[in-house]
Design a protein around this motif. Sequence first.
Motif, mmCIF file in Angstrom:
data_model
loop_
_atom_site.group_PDB
_atom_site.id
_atom_site.type_symbol
_atom_site.label_atom_id
_atom_site.label_comp_id
_atom_site.label_asym_id
_atom_site.label_seq_id
_atom_site.Cartn_x
_atom_site.Cartn_y
_atom_site.Cartn_z
ATOM 1 N N ASP A 176 0.792 -1.222 0.000
ATOM 2 C CA ASP A 176 0.000 0.000 0.000
ATOM 3 C C ASP A 176 0.837 1.292 0.000
ATOM 4 O OD1 ASP A 176 -1.904 1.932 0.298
ATOM 5 O OD2 ASP A 176 -2.742 1.209 2.166
ATOM 6 N N GLU B 26 -4.984 -4.009 4.276
ATOM 7 C CA GLU B 26 -4.934 -3.152 3.085
ATOM 8 C C GLU B 26 -5.056 -3.997 1.811
ATOM 9 O OE1 GLU B 26 -5.072 0.022 3.608
ATOM 10 O OE2 GLU B 26 -3.859 0.566 5.369
ATOM 11 N N HIS C 169 -11.166 3.857 6.245
ATOM 12 C CA HIS C 169 -10.200 4.719 6.929
ATOM 13 C C HIS C 169 -10.816 5.858 7.737
ATOM 14 C CE1 HIS C 169 -7.237 2.379 4.886
ATOM 15 N NE2 HIS C 169 -6.238 3.090 5.376
ATOM 16 N N HIS D 268 -2.661 0.201 12.785
ATOM 17 C CA HIS D 268 -3.369 0.793 11.651
ATOM 18 C C HIS D 268 -4.216 -0.259 10.906
ATOM 19 C CE1 HIS D 268 -4.247 3.533 8.420
ATOM 20 N NE2 HIS D 268 -3.787 2.655 7.543
ATOM 21 N N VAL E 230 -8.183 -0.542 10.337
ATOM 22 C CA VAL E 230 -8.752 -0.555 8.978
ATOM 23 C C VAL E 230 -9.727 -1.722 8.837
ATOM 24 C CG1 VAL E 230 -8.214 -0.904 6.523
ATOM 25 C CG2 VAL E 230 -6.827 0.658 7.903
HETATM 26 ZN ZN LIG Z 1 -4.166 2.535 5.455
#
Ligand SMILES: [Zn+2]
Length: 528
Positions: free
Chosen positions: A301, A349, A416, A432, A436
């Motif tokens: 990502d 992701e 997000h 993170h 997500v």
């Molecule tokens: Zn992200």
Amino acid sequence: MQNKDGENIVLTGFMGTGKTTVGKLLAEQLNREFIDTDELIQEREGLTIPEIFSKHGEAAFRQMEADVAEELSQRQGLVISTGGRLMMDPVNVRTLTRDGRVFCLIATPQEILSRIEKDTDHKRPLLEVPNPGEQIVELLKDRQKGYHRFQKIITTDKQPEDVTGDLLDIFQADPKRFSIDHPAQPYEYVVGSGILPFIRQLAGVTGSIAVITDTSVKELYAQSCGDVDHVITIPVGNQQKTLATVQDIYNELIQIGFDREGTIVALGGSVVGDIAGFVAATYMRGVDFIQCPTSLLAMADTSIGGKTSIDLPIGKNLIGAFKQPSMVIADVATLQTLPPEEFTSGMAEVIKHGLIADSDLLDQVKNGHWHHEAGTLYTSLFEVQALVAQSIQVKIAIVQEDPFDSGRRFSLNLGHTFAHAIEQVSEYSIRHGEAVAMGIVAATNLSIRLGRCSSDLQETVESILKMVGLPTRIPGLSTELLLKAMENDKKRIGDIIRFVIPSSVGHALIVDDISKDATRATLLELTS
Ligand SMILES: [Zn+2]
Ligand SMILES: NC(=O)c1ccc[n+]([C@@H]2O[C@H](COP(=O)([O-])OP(=O)(O)OC[C@H]3O[C@@H](n4cnc5c(N)ncnc54)[C@H](O)[C@@H]3O)[C@@H](O)[C@H]2O)c1
């Protein structure tokens, strides 16, 4: 380099790392001849190695090793297991890499000791000391620099068959290249196994290279980066994304005389990518930049798209610049050492990209040959390389359509708006990717609530997230605090919070007309 059939495969590594066992298995699978240099020398001399040492001395033995290396380098298609010190000698390295690829098998000192204790067939004079464990640590320290030059294959907690499989994956997979057509600067994304030592060659850099990395990644990979000039290290962690860190790096660059002709390489996860990218964008009004992502999140990502950011004490990611790399070099072999929870986090992701734009990618995740061992998600490097390649292509396609982040690219924010609020309210105790994952479930729930997708999509999304070990519920955070954090987010336009919601697998919508009540109802439903 010649074709793979002719290339010799050379195995090096400390005693007890399995060079002979793995070498034999590999030779069998590839239908090649296997040669163990120690055995060859002993056979020719009619003496054991300790006998050669006492009769002729160590120097004579090292010369025999060099002669054998020269002789084997004239042949093709061999699997060669080398004595523990043979590849410490740069002359032998040059000889055997002329037409060969070297792999270094590694294991923790504990594992080496336990394997050696089990193997009673071989005498290990070097370890006939009162504390062999300590001796192994000392000897490994000594040899670390030499071993670091080669592609590493991790053997700890793995059966020889699995190690052989990893090695074959790396040997047989060719790097894949994708070009990214950006108006500021077109660049290439290269993904492969064992490509880290070739940064300079792949990117065609002739000037000075400064690698910026964190302390953990430095320990593992700084010396595998091939021909680079400087390594600048920052401490590990998200809290390093400050102007103070950036200033320390500027100072160090000045001290080493780094000028505008130089190239900065980011070696690490997205935190390192953000910091090093910002430095490259601003140092002397900008220098060349290469991304070498080592976390799944960064590979799949953040290493493309050119966004870099730094935090201020009053808020995260408030300072930043767009900085396009001149190349991205993603070596999936580095993922072997990524902590399992970080790997899982990166999968969020990958799944996000599948859900936004590529149902095949989601099938690839679903049908992957995953092993869940002791909480670790694992599949072959070959499959991981294919996943990273497919995932990054989704991002490339979307970023190319919208290089300056003004429209379509917003769809990459699926999950997000919720995720940033979850990270913030949890005081960044939630990773993170984990946030997500929760955000993707929330966006899907919202979409169902608004009648924009079919009601079975939530089950589909949750099952795939759970399959890779990602969370699907928000753990006990205050709904009101989450709503407030969303209202303060950058993605707010006037009074409107902009959301990306899935409409079906492989398709997403950008919506601005979502009531606070609907968002609140979703959060309440998903908070456990
Ligand atoms: Zn992200
Ligand atoms: N630029 C962007 O678009 C963007 C987007 C989202 C998040 N981010 C930032 O990225 C962070 C998360 O990124 P990340 O998941 O890449 O985390 P990270 O960079 O913090 O890396 C995670 C940990 O893994 C270690 N690590 C990395 N590669 C390794 C390897 N191959 N072997 C062993 N250890 C390794 C690192 O030292 C670190 O401790 C977020 O906290 C956020 O700050 C940036």
